[in-house]
Design a protein around this motif. Structure first.
Motif, PDB file in Angstrom:
ATOM      1  N   SER A 111       0.800  -1.331   0.021  1.00 30.57           N
ATOM      2  CA  SER A 111       0.072  -0.109  -0.059  1.00 30.57           C
ATOM      3  C   SER A 111       1.083   1.285  -0.164  1.00 30.57           C
ATOM      4  N   ARG A 112       1.824   1.268   0.842  1.00 33.24           N
ATOM      5  CA  ARG A 112       3.018   2.621   0.734  1.00 33.24           C
ATOM      6  C   ARG A 112       3.380   2.471  -0.712  1.00 33.24           C
ATOM      7  N   ALA A 113       4.050   1.529  -1.382  1.00 32.18           N
ATOM      8  CA  ALA A 113       4.609   1.565  -2.665  1.00 32.18           C
ATOM      9  C   ALA A 113       3.415   1.919  -3.832  1.00 32.18           C
TER      10      ALA A 113
ATOM     11  N   ASP B 244      -8.242  -4.334  -4.247  1.00 34.74           N
ATOM     12  CA  ASP B 244      -6.815  -4.636  -3.480  1.00 34.74           C
ATOM     13  C   ASP B 244      -5.967  -5.560  -4.325  1.00 34.74           C
ATOM     14  N   ALA B 245      -6.756  -6.555  -5.100  1.00 38.82           N
ATOM     15  CA  ALA B 245      -6.117  -7.643  -5.924  1.00 38.82           C
ATOM     16  C   ALA B 245      -5.451  -6.919  -7.146  1.00 38.82           C
TER      17      ALA B 245
ATOM     18  N   ALA C  25      -8.716   4.313  -1.649  1.00 40.32           N
ATOM     19  CA  ALA C  25      -7.556   4.846  -2.584  1.00 40.32           C
ATOM     20  C   ALA C  25      -7.328   3.550  -3.448  1.00 40.32           C
ATOM     21  N   ALA C  26      -7.307   2.467  -3.128  1.00 43.30           N
ATOM     22  CA  ALA C  26      -7.117   1.171  -4.051  1.00 43.30           C
ATOM     23  C   ALA C  26      -8.140   1.272  -5.348  1.00 43.30           C
TER      24      ALA C  26
ATOM     25  N   ARG D 203      -8.111   4.446 -12.407  1.00 40.49           N
ATOM     26  CA  ARG D 203      -7.165   5.132 -13.154  1.00 40.49           C
ATOM     27  C   ARG D 203      -6.184   4.217 -13.736  1.00 40.49           C
ATOM     28  N   GLU D 204      -5.654   3.280 -13.390  1.00 39.25           N
ATOM     29  CA  GLU D 204      -4.665   2.526 -13.871  1.00 39.25           C
ATOM     30  C   GLU D 204      -5.141   1.361 -14.695  1.00 39.25           C
ATOM     31  N   LEU D 205      -6.253   0.656 -14.274  1.00 35.02           N
ATOM     32  CA  LEU D 205      -6.667  -0.412 -14.763  1.00 35.02           C
ATOM     33  C   LEU D 205      -8.236  -0.234 -15.266  1.00 35.02           C
TER      34      LEU D 205
END
Length: 184
Positions: free
Chosen positions: A119-121, A167-168, A139-140, A146-148
Protein backbone atom coordinates in the motif's frame (compact mmCIF):
# COMPACT_ATOMS: atom_id res chain seq x y z
CA UNK A 1 24.45 -5.13 -19.54
CA UNK A 2 23.01 -8.28 -21.10
CA UNK A 3 21.23 -9.19 -17.83
CA UNK A 4 19.49 -5.78 -17.69
CA UNK A 5 18.33 -6.14 -21.31
CA UNK A 6 16.97 -9.63 -20.56
CA UNK A 7 15.16 -8.30 -17.48
CA UNK A 8 13.66 -5.43 -19.49
CA UNK A 9 12.38 -7.83 -22.20
CA UNK A 10 10.96 -10.15 -19.54
CA UNK A 11 9.25 -7.29 -17.69
CA UNK A 12 7.59 -6.32 -20.99
CA UNK A 13 6.02 -9.80 -21.31
CA UNK A 14 5.38 -10.92 -17.74
CA UNK A 15 1.87 -11.57 -16.50
CA UNK A 16 1.40 -9.98 -13.11
CA UNK A 17 -0.99 -11.57 -10.64
CA UNK A 18 -2.27 -9.86 -7.51
CA UNK A 19 -4.01 -11.80 -4.75
CA UNK A 20 -5.99 -10.47 -1.82
CA UNK A 21 -6.43 -13.70 0.18
CA UNK A 22 -9.38 -12.64 2.32
CA UNK A 23 -12.89 -14.07 2.29
CA UNK A 24 -13.96 -11.05 0.25
CA UNK A 25 -10.64 -10.84 -1.60
CA UNK A 26 -9.85 -11.54 -5.20
CA UNK A 27 -7.35 -12.50 -7.86
CA UNK A 28 -6.43 -10.20 -10.75
CA UNK A 29 -3.99 -11.02 -13.57
CA UNK A 30 -2.79 -8.28 -15.91
CA UNK A 31 -0.36 -7.78 -18.77
CA UNK A 32 2.19 -4.94 -18.92
CA UNK A 33 -0.19 -2.99 -21.20
CA UNK A 34 -2.68 -3.03 -18.27
CA UNK A 35 -5.10 -5.34 -20.04
CA UNK A 36 -6.93 -7.61 -17.61
CA UNK A 37 -6.59 -11.35 -18.23
CA UNK A 38 -8.39 -12.55 -15.14
CA UNK A 39 -10.45 -10.90 -12.44
CA UNK A 40 -12.26 -13.05 -9.95
CA UNK A 41 -13.76 -12.14 -6.59
CA UNK A 42 -13.47 -14.78 -3.90
CA UNK A 43 -17.08 -14.25 -2.91
CA UNK A 44 -18.43 -13.51 -6.39
CA UNK A 45 -20.82 -15.67 -8.40
CA UNK A 46 -17.86 -17.50 -9.98
CA UNK A 47 -15.59 -17.15 -6.95
CA UNK A 48 -13.03 -19.64 -5.75
CA UNK A 49 -14.60 -20.20 -2.34
CA UNK A 50 -16.62 -23.39 -2.06
CA UNK A 51 -18.87 -23.52 0.99
CA UNK A 52 -16.81 -20.80 2.62
CA UNK A 53 -13.49 -22.55 1.83
CA UNK A 54 -11.08 -22.19 -1.06
CA UNK A 55 -11.48 -24.84 -3.75
CA UNK A 56 -7.86 -25.57 -4.81
CA UNK A 57 -8.87 -27.93 -7.63
CA UNK A 58 -11.04 -25.30 -9.30
CA UNK A 59 -8.41 -22.62 -8.70
CA UNK A 60 -5.63 -24.74 -10.20
CA UNK A 61 -7.79 -25.27 -13.29
CA UNK A 62 -8.25 -21.53 -13.52
CA UNK A 63 -4.47 -20.98 -13.33
CA UNK A 64 -3.60 -23.83 -15.74
CA UNK A 65 -3.47 -21.61 -18.87
CA UNK A 66 -0.74 -19.54 -17.18
CA UNK A 67 1.53 -22.56 -16.65
CA UNK A 68 4.82 -22.07 -18.48
CA UNK A 69 4.21 -18.38 -19.18
CA UNK A 70 6.37 -15.71 -17.55
CA UNK A 71 4.29 -14.90 -14.46
CA UNK A 72 4.85 -13.24 -11.14
CA UNK A 73 2.28 -13.36 -8.34
CA UNK A 74 2.12 -11.12 -5.30
CA UNK A 75 -0.01 -12.19 -2.37
CA UNK A 76 -0.83 -10.08 0.65
CA UNK A 77 0.43 -11.69 3.83
CA UNK A 78 -2.54 -11.88 6.20
CA UNK A 79 -2.45 -9.99 9.46
CA UNK A 80 -4.58 -10.90 12.43
CA UNK A 81 -5.78 -8.27 14.88
CA UNK A 82 -5.91 -9.06 18.62
CA UNK A 83 -9.68 -9.53 19.03
CA UNK A 84 -9.71 -12.19 16.28
CA UNK A 85 -10.64 -15.59 17.70
CA UNK A 86 -8.67 -18.81 17.37
CA UNK A 87 -11.08 -20.36 14.89
CA UNK A 88 -10.93 -17.29 12.65
CA UNK A 89 -7.12 -17.32 12.78
CA UNK A 90 -7.08 -20.98 11.79
CA UNK A 91 -9.52 -20.34 8.92
CA UNK A 92 -7.40 -17.45 7.66
CA UNK A 93 -4.25 -19.59 7.83
CA UNK A 94 -5.82 -22.53 6.01
CA UNK A 95 -7.15 -20.31 3.21
CA UNK A 96 -3.81 -18.56 2.82
CA UNK A 97 -1.98 -21.88 2.79
CA UNK A 98 -4.28 -23.29 0.11
CA UNK A 99 -3.72 -20.24 -2.10
CA UNK A 100 0.06 -20.38 -1.68
CA UNK A 101 0.18 -24.15 -2.29
CA UNK A 102 -2.01 -23.89 -5.40
CA UNK A 103 0.24 -21.18 -6.89
CA UNK A 104 3.42 -23.07 -6.05
CA UNK A 105 2.05 -26.29 -7.59
CA UNK A 106 1.12 -24.32 -10.71
CA UNK A 107 4.78 -23.24 -10.94
CA UNK A 108 3.97 -19.54 -10.55
CA UNK A 109 6.67 -17.55 -8.72
CA UNK A 110 5.17 -15.99 -5.63
CA UNK A 111 6.17 -13.01 -3.52
CA UNK A 112 4.52 -12.42 -0.16
CA UNK A 113 4.15 -8.79 0.92
CA UNK A 114 2.70 -7.11 3.96
CA UNK A 115 -0.31 -4.83 3.55
CA UNK A 116 1.84 -1.84 4.55
CA UNK A 117 4.55 -2.72 1.99
CA UNK A 118 2.33 -2.80 -1.09
CA UNK A 119 0.00 0.00 0.00
CA UNK A 120 2.88 2.39 0.68
CA UNK A 121 4.40 1.59 -2.74
CA UNK A 122 1.12 1.88 -4.66
CA UNK A 123 -1.01 4.30 -2.66
CA UNK A 124 1.68 6.45 -1.09
CA UNK A 125 2.28 7.21 2.55
CA UNK A 126 -0.78 6.84 4.74
CA UNK A 127 -2.45 10.02 5.94
CA UNK A 128 -1.56 11.32 9.40
CA UNK A 129 -2.93 8.85 11.90
CA UNK A 130 -2.92 5.98 9.40
CA UNK A 131 -5.57 4.68 7.05
CA UNK A 132 -8.92 5.21 8.78
CA UNK A 133 -11.95 3.10 8.00
CA UNK A 134 -12.41 2.49 4.30
CA UNK A 135 -9.92 5.17 3.18
CA UNK A 136 -7.32 2.60 2.05
CA UNK A 137 -9.96 0.61 0.14
CA UNK A 138 -11.20 3.82 -1.51
CA UNK A 139 -7.62 4.72 -2.49
CA UNK A 140 -7.12 1.25 -4.03
CA UNK A 141 -10.40 1.57 -5.95
CA UNK A 142 -9.34 4.99 -7.26
CA UNK A 143 -5.94 3.56 -8.32
CA UNK A 144 -7.61 0.71 -10.20
CA UNK A 145 -10.10 3.03 -11.89
CA UNK A 146 -7.19 5.15 -13.09
CA UNK A 147 -4.60 2.45 -13.95
CA UNK A 148 -6.81 -0.53 -14.84
CA UNK A 149 -9.92 0.90 -16.50
CA UNK A 150 -10.82 -2.55 -17.92
CA UNK A 151 -11.10 -4.02 -14.40
CA UNK A 152 -14.78 -4.17 -13.50
CA UNK A 153 -15.07 -3.54 -9.79
CA UNK A 154 -18.85 -3.84 -9.66
CA UNK A 155 -19.88 -7.49 -9.79
CA UNK A 156 -23.01 -8.60 -11.66
CA UNK A 157 -26.09 -8.12 -9.53
CA UNK A 158 -24.35 -5.76 -7.11
CA UNK A 159 -24.33 -1.99 -6.83
CA UNK A 160 -21.14 -1.26 -4.91
CA UNK A 161 -17.55 -1.67 -6.02
CA UNK A 162 -15.75 -4.78 -4.77
CA UNK A 163 -12.85 -3.63 -2.60
CA UNK A 164 -11.22 -7.09 -2.61
CA UNK A 165 -10.86 -6.91 -6.41
CA UNK A 166 -9.47 -3.39 -6.05
CA UNK A 167 -6.83 -4.61 -3.59
CA UNK A 168 -6.00 -7.54 -5.90
CA UNK A 169 -5.72 -5.10 -8.82
CA UNK A 170 -3.38 -2.87 -6.82
CA UNK A 171 -1.33 -5.94 -5.88
CA UNK A 172 -1.15 -6.92 -9.58
CA UNK A 173 0.13 -3.43 -10.39
CA UNK A 174 2.68 -3.85 -7.59
CA UNK A 175 3.69 -7.21 -9.12
CA UNK A 176 4.03 -5.56 -12.52
CA UNK A 177 6.22 -2.86 -11.03
CA UNK A 178 8.49 -5.44 -9.36
CA UNK A 179 8.12 -8.35 -11.81
CA UNK A 180 11.65 -8.47 -13.14
CA UNK A 181 13.07 -8.79 -9.61
CA UNK A 182 10.84 -11.78 -8.82
CA UNK A 183 11.75 -13.51 -12.08
CA UNK A 184 15.53 -13.25 -11.61
Amino acid sequence: MRREATRARLADRVIAIGIDPGKTGGIVAIRPDRSVLLAIAADGPDGYHLDNEIDPVWLSGLLAPLRGLPCCAVIERPTVQPPTGRTSCLTIGIGYGLLVATLRLAGIPLVEVSPAQWSRAMLGAPPAGGWAGKAKKEAAMALCSRELPALRLVLPGRKVRHDGLADAGALALYALRTAYNAQN
